[in-house]
Design an enzyme around this catalytic site. Structure first.
Site, mmCIF file in Angstrom:
data_model
loop_
_atom_site.group_PDB
_atom_site.id
_atom_site.type_symbol
_atom_site.label_atom_id
_atom_site.label_comp_id
_atom_site.label_asym_id
_atom_site.label_seq_id
_atom_site.Cartn_x
_atom_site.Cartn_y
_atom_site.Cartn_z
ATOM 1 C CE1 TYR A 87 -15.533 17.288 -19.386
ATOM 2 C CE2 TYR A 87 -13.245 16.899 -18.416
ATOM 3 C CZ TYR A 87 -14.648 17.493 -18.400
ATOM 4 O OH TYR A 87 -15.232 17.762 -17.162
ATOM 5 C CG ASN A 110 -25.889 14.583 -16.559
ATOM 6 O OD1 ASN A 110 -26.986 14.431 -16.817
ATOM 7 N ND2 ASN A 110 -25.103 14.357 -15.900
ATOM 8 C CG HIS A 119 -19.098 10.905 -11.056
ATOM 9 N ND1 HIS A 119 -20.743 10.943 -11.153
ATOM 10 C CD2 HIS A 119 -18.561 10.156 -10.132
ATOM 11 C CE1 HIS A 119 -20.196 9.864 -10.808
ATOM 12 N NE2 HIS A 119 -19.222 8.479 -10.615
ATOM 13 C CD GLU A 145 -18.450 6.208 -9.536
ATOM 14 O OE1 GLU A 145 -17.275 6.098 -10.323
ATOM 15 O OE2 GLU A 145 -19.658 6.238 -9.628
#
Length: 154
Positions: A87, A110, A119, A145
């Protein structure tokens, strides 16, 4: 996953996981026609993403939010597949290094989950923190991912 398309445009204005925080269910103005071209394309791209054939989405989007939220959501869309940012890193990239909490708040709102990959944001020590779709889902998306790896040509 639920999606909302704006008839004028058309553009996708929302895509939420069922049960996600900040999602109260379908609004009366939602298009519920599975034949709608934009919703069909969104569904196809999501299936391609889950099938490992796509790493980013190319859909017309029009999320509704404040100027700051829009800025955060655009920055989220730039985080590459298979990578994470904190962040604080995102706040610094926006020129607001002290705004990590504000970035977190905007990220939580979002309206285009998965399509705008919120994410991929993690705590400063890499810990999984807050995700409107639930931390288990966030962990699963990041694991998915990582397993697929970064392929710049995809």
């Amino acid at each position: 996953m639920r999606a909302d398309a704006q008839e004028q445009g058309p553009a996708l204005s929302g895509a939420w996981f069922v049960g996600q925080r900040h999602f109260d269910g379908p609004a009366p103005h939602w298009i519920a026609d599975e034949r709608h071209p934009l919703l069909r394309e969104a569904a196809a791209q999501i299936l391609d993403w889950h099938g490992g054939r796509r790493q980013h989405f190319s859909l017309p989007i029009a999320p509704q939010g404040s100027a700051f939220q829009q800025q955060v959501w655009r920055a989220l869309a730039e985080i590459p597949f298979g990578t994470t940012r904190t962040y604080g890193e995102l706040a610094a990239a926006l020129g607001r290094p002290a705004a990590a909490r504000a970035v977190g708040a905007a990220t939580g709102r979002n309206p285009l989950s998965l399509i705008v990959p919120c994410h991929r944001l993690v705590g400063r020590d890499g810990a999984l923190t807050g995700y409107a779709g639930g931390l288990e889902r966030k962990r699963a998306l990041l694991d998915f991912e990582r397993q697929r790896g970064h392929r710049p040509d995809a």
